[in-house]
Design a protein around this motif. Sequence first.
Motif, short mmCIF file in Angstrom:
data_model
loop_
_atom_site.label_atom_id
_atom_site.label_comp_id
_atom_site.label_asym_id
_atom_site.label_seq_id
_atom_site.Cartn_x
_atom_site.Cartn_y
_atom_site.Cartn_z
N LEU A 165 0.99 -0.85 0.01
CA LEU A 165 -0.04 -0.49 0.18
C LEU A 165 0.63 0.96 0.00
N ILE A 166 0.53 2.27 -0.75
CA ILE A 166 1.57 2.79 -1.14
C ILE A 166 0.83 4.54 -0.76
N ASP A 167 -0.62 4.72 -1.05
CA ASP A 167 -1.11 6.15 -0.97
C ASP A 167 -2.49 5.59 -0.68
N SER A 168 -3.46 6.50 -0.21
CA SER A 168 -4.46 6.83 0.72
C SER A 168 -5.19 8.11 0.40
N VAL A 169 -6.11 7.80 -0.35
CA VAL A 169 -6.63 9.53 0.10
C VAL A 169 -8.46 8.97 -0.14
N VAL A 170 -8.90 10.84 0.58
CA VAL A 170 -10.15 10.06 0.66
C VAL A 170 -10.78 11.69 -0.25
N ASN A 171 -12.22 11.16 -0.81
CA ASN A 171 -12.90 12.47 -1.05
C ASN A 171 -11.67 13.33 -2.29
N PRO A 172 -10.91 12.60 -2.87
CA PRO A 172 -10.78 13.56 -3.74
C PRO A 172 -11.05 14.14 -4.70
N PRO A 173 -10.91 15.69 -5.09
CA PRO A 173 -11.43 16.26 -6.37
C PRO A 173 -11.63 15.51 -7.39
N ASP A 174 -12.79 16.15 -7.85
CA ASP A 174 -12.84 15.78 -9.10
C ASP A 174 -13.12 16.26 -10.73
N THR A 175 -13.02 16.47 -11.78
CA THR A 175 -13.24 17.31 -13.14
C THR A 175 -14.60 17.30 -13.59
N GLY A 176 -15.74 16.69 -12.79
CA GLY A 176 -16.86 17.27 -13.08
C GLY A 176 -18.28 15.98 -13.05
N GLY A 177 -19.07 16.28 -13.54
CA GLY A 177 -20.32 15.53 -12.76
C GLY A 177 -20.24 13.76 -13.50
N PRO A 178 -21.41 13.04 -12.85
CA PRO A 178 -20.98 11.45 -13.14
C PRO A 178 -21.58 11.56 -14.72
N GLY A 179 -21.67 10.06 -14.74
CA GLY A 179 -22.24 9.45 -15.78
C GLY A 179 -21.49 9.69 -17.23
N ASP A 180 -20.50 9.89 -17.07
CA ASP A 180 -19.32 10.44 -18.62
C ASP A 180 -18.06 10.23 -18.18
N LEU A 181 -17.02 10.40 -18.42
CA LEU A 181 -15.54 10.40 -18.36
C LEU A 181 -14.62 10.89 -17.66
N ASN A 182 -15.71 11.91 -16.58
CA ASN A 182 -15.10 12.58 -15.84
C ASN A 182 -14.44 11.89 -14.56
N TYR A 183 -13.31 12.24 -14.15
CA TYR A 183 -12.67 11.46 -13.28
C TYR A 183 -12.24 12.56 -11.83
N TYR A 184 -12.44 11.26 -10.72
CA TYR A 184 -11.83 12.14 -9.78
C TYR A 184 -10.21 11.84 -10.31
N TYR A 185 -9.33 12.96 -9.16
CA TYR A 185 -7.94 13.29 -9.93
C TYR A 185 -7.39 13.55 -7.88
#
Length: 468
Positions: A165-185
Amino acid sequence: MRRLAALAAAVVLGATGLVVATAPAPAEAHGAEVFPGSRQYFCWLDGTSAGGDIVPNNPACADAVAASGKSPLYNWFGNLDSNGAGRTVGYVPDGRICDGGGNGPYDFEPYNAPRTDWPTTHLTAGETYEFQHNNWAQHPGRFDVYVTTEGFDPTAELGWDDLELIDSVVNPPDTGGPGDLNYYYWDVTLPADRTGRHIVFTHWVRSDSNENFYSCSDVVFDGGNGEVTGLGGDGPDPSPTPTADPVCPDEAPGTPDPAMASAVKATSAHVMWAPSRSGCVTGYDVLDAADGEVLASTDGSPMVDLTGLQPETEYAVTVRARNDNTGEVSAETAVLTFTTLADDVDPGPTPTPTPTAEPAGACEVDYRASHWGGGNAGYTASVTVTNTSDAPVTSWVLQFEYPGGQRVDVPGWSAALTQSGTTVTATHPGWSSTIAAGQSATFGFNGATTGSGHPEPTSFTLNGATCA
């Protein structure tokens, strides 16, 4: 140094159909790692054809489809366990980590196969990268990132003892809403001691339910910067050693697949395209379709963020591939159009405008759906509308009638959907309000039936004009 050379390439939903195979009703949330690309995401990208069918080029992807069919790839974002609850060792068995133990609605078991010819992302040990995880549906939770330990044997089954295990993140930001090709980053610094071929395992643990998602991404630590091999039939990747000498100096670059825009805001937009499938490509250019001005360039990554855009403005762009060894460029892709928002505040679903009485021009509709009966009767539909006129259709709205008592479940994806009686109305998403002449737009949704069948809809109209 933060590196953003990521691959989040996508087949253009506005130009290809999404054929949905017969499958159980999708679960409530979906998502998968898109950088570094997961096996299910890359195999979907590798195999999706212009007609919407999935015909893999990569041999590992082809074998996976032969073993479990195409449904897992039509639902590449659905590698899940509704009762995972964050459990790992003792719950998910060794050899089944990539599909979370096989407790989901789709058969991702073949994507556990230990082999060296999966599509692969090339990285540099010790560097920091922006990881990206698709948010087909948005939910709060934690992302745990594991990397196989040094000395890992990629031809042996993956076990928990192989992972760190090298990384853990809670509730990262995203590029836009669901149902599409947006993503958390979020940023992940990779271990500095890794060499050769490894697996990155990402475990999405929702905090509002027990549902978990699983992604195995094949990587090779060879000094790369996010480049991807193994897509488009370019064969197994033997963990090459970087070299300053060009490996294909005289090959003309092939034209990439058409682009799509996501995360469109007031002054920026994320533009992505599927990589060129032929020739020598060292980078890509995004051009203004009107005057040919280069708006942005990349060094091999088929994605870029366009910045400095004007609010409430329609943009038209194309993409071309480059071979910097010879100075050659490919032909340009079909034109992508998108309109920036008034401001960077998410406006929510686009209101349904009243269709104009004036016909918008000729159009054709391709409606495809899977249907399953019984006590949980339902269907998944994909609709592609093509503008066959000589003029663009702006602020598009498609309406149709359901003759069999079907009910649409909202939200769908790539369109805002409403239903009144038997009439279904699909309104363009905010990031793609125009269908250029000769181009298409595709959207999809789930729904419920009476269990007696799924009669196809009738009376398709685009902005009031009847479609074939």
